[in-house]
Design a protein around this motif. Structure first.
Motif, short mmCIF file in Angstrom:
data_model
loop_
_atom_site.label_atom_id
_atom_site.label_comp_id
_atom_site.label_asym_id
_atom_site.label_seq_id
_atom_site.Cartn_x
_atom_site.Cartn_y
_atom_site.Cartn_z
N LEU A 58 42.59 -7.93 -53.41
CA LEU A 58 43.94 -7.38 -53.29
C LEU A 58 44.62 -7.97 -52.06
N ILE A 59 45.70 -8.70 -52.29
CA ILE A 59 46.50 -9.26 -51.20
C ILE A 59 47.91 -8.74 -51.39
N GLY A 60 48.28 -7.78 -50.53
CA GLY A 60 49.57 -7.12 -50.71
C GLY A 60 49.57 -6.38 -52.03
N PRO A 61 50.60 -6.57 -52.86
CA PRO A 61 50.65 -5.90 -54.15
C PRO A 61 50.01 -6.72 -55.29
N ILE A 62 49.37 -7.84 -54.94
CA ILE A 62 48.87 -8.77 -55.96
C ILE A 62 47.35 -8.83 -55.95
N LEU A 63 46.76 -8.86 -57.15
CA LEU A 63 45.32 -9.07 -57.29
C LEU A 63 45.09 -10.55 -57.59
N LEU A 64 44.30 -11.21 -56.75
CA LEU A 64 43.99 -12.62 -56.96
C LEU A 64 42.52 -12.78 -57.31
N LYS A 65 42.24 -13.68 -58.22
CA LYS A 65 40.87 -13.98 -58.61
C LYS A 65 40.18 -14.69 -57.44
N GLN A 66 38.90 -14.34 -57.23
CA GLN A 66 38.16 -14.95 -56.13
C GLN A 66 36.74 -15.25 -56.57
N LYS A 68 32.76 -15.48 -56.37
CA LYS A 68 31.79 -14.54 -55.81
C LYS A 68 31.28 -15.04 -54.46
N SER A 69 31.01 -16.33 -54.36
CA SER A 69 30.48 -16.86 -53.10
C SER A 69 31.50 -16.73 -51.97
N ASP A 70 32.78 -16.96 -52.27
CA ASP A 70 33.82 -16.79 -51.26
C ASP A 70 33.92 -15.34 -50.81
N ALA A 71 33.88 -14.44 -51.78
CA ALA A 71 33.99 -13.01 -51.47
C ALA A 71 32.79 -12.57 -50.62
N GLU A 72 31.59 -13.03 -51.00
CA GLU A 72 30.40 -12.66 -50.25
C GLU A 72 30.45 -13.20 -48.82
N SER A 73 30.89 -14.45 -48.67
CA SER A 73 30.94 -15.02 -47.32
C SER A 73 31.99 -14.31 -46.47
N THR A 74 33.08 -13.89 -47.08
CA THR A 74 34.11 -13.14 -46.35
C THR A 74 33.54 -11.81 -45.85
#
Length: 127
Positions: A58-66, A68-74
């Protein structure tokens, strides 16, 4: 005697400021702990996900696809940062507690010496 009163007032103000600083540090640490628990929960959810499942950020009012590896590293990066901040705050809290105890000792010592001086003055007047 007025000099002692002024010194005592100054020490009391310093003591109050240190207590306020300690309270702020403890509140900050509590907020970081809550963020840590939230990120640990996200990390546990990642373990349950299959590799082909989609993750949205969730970035602001928008859902962006991400990915899994990027999300985990974040999330791992956030947890690392939060851990370091918690350690820094714990050190700061301990240092502030030591300063508070030192200031408390100074106040007690000054009050004791002022009472002793006052007692000696009263004895001299009575004699």
């Amino acid at each position: 005697m007025a000099d002692v009163q002024a010194r005592l007032q100054s020490l009391s103000e310093d003591f109050t400021k240190l207590q306020k600083d300690l309270q702020e540090s403890v509140l900050s640490r509590q907020k970081l702990e809550a963020q840590k628990q939230e990120n640990l929960g996200v990390q546990r959810e990642f373990v349950k996900l299959k590799d082909d499942e989609t993750i949205y950020k969730l970035i602001g009012p928008i859902l962006l696809k991400q990915d899994k590896s990027d999300a985990e590293s974040t999330v791992n990066g956030r947890l690392e940062f939060i851990g370091k901040e918690i350690q820094r705050l714990e050190t700061q809290i301990k240092e502030t507690q030591v300063k508070i105890e030192k200031k408390k000792g100074e106040i007690i010592q000054l009050q004791t010496s002022a009472q002793a001086a006052s007692g000696q003055q009263q004895q001299a007047v009575a004699a």
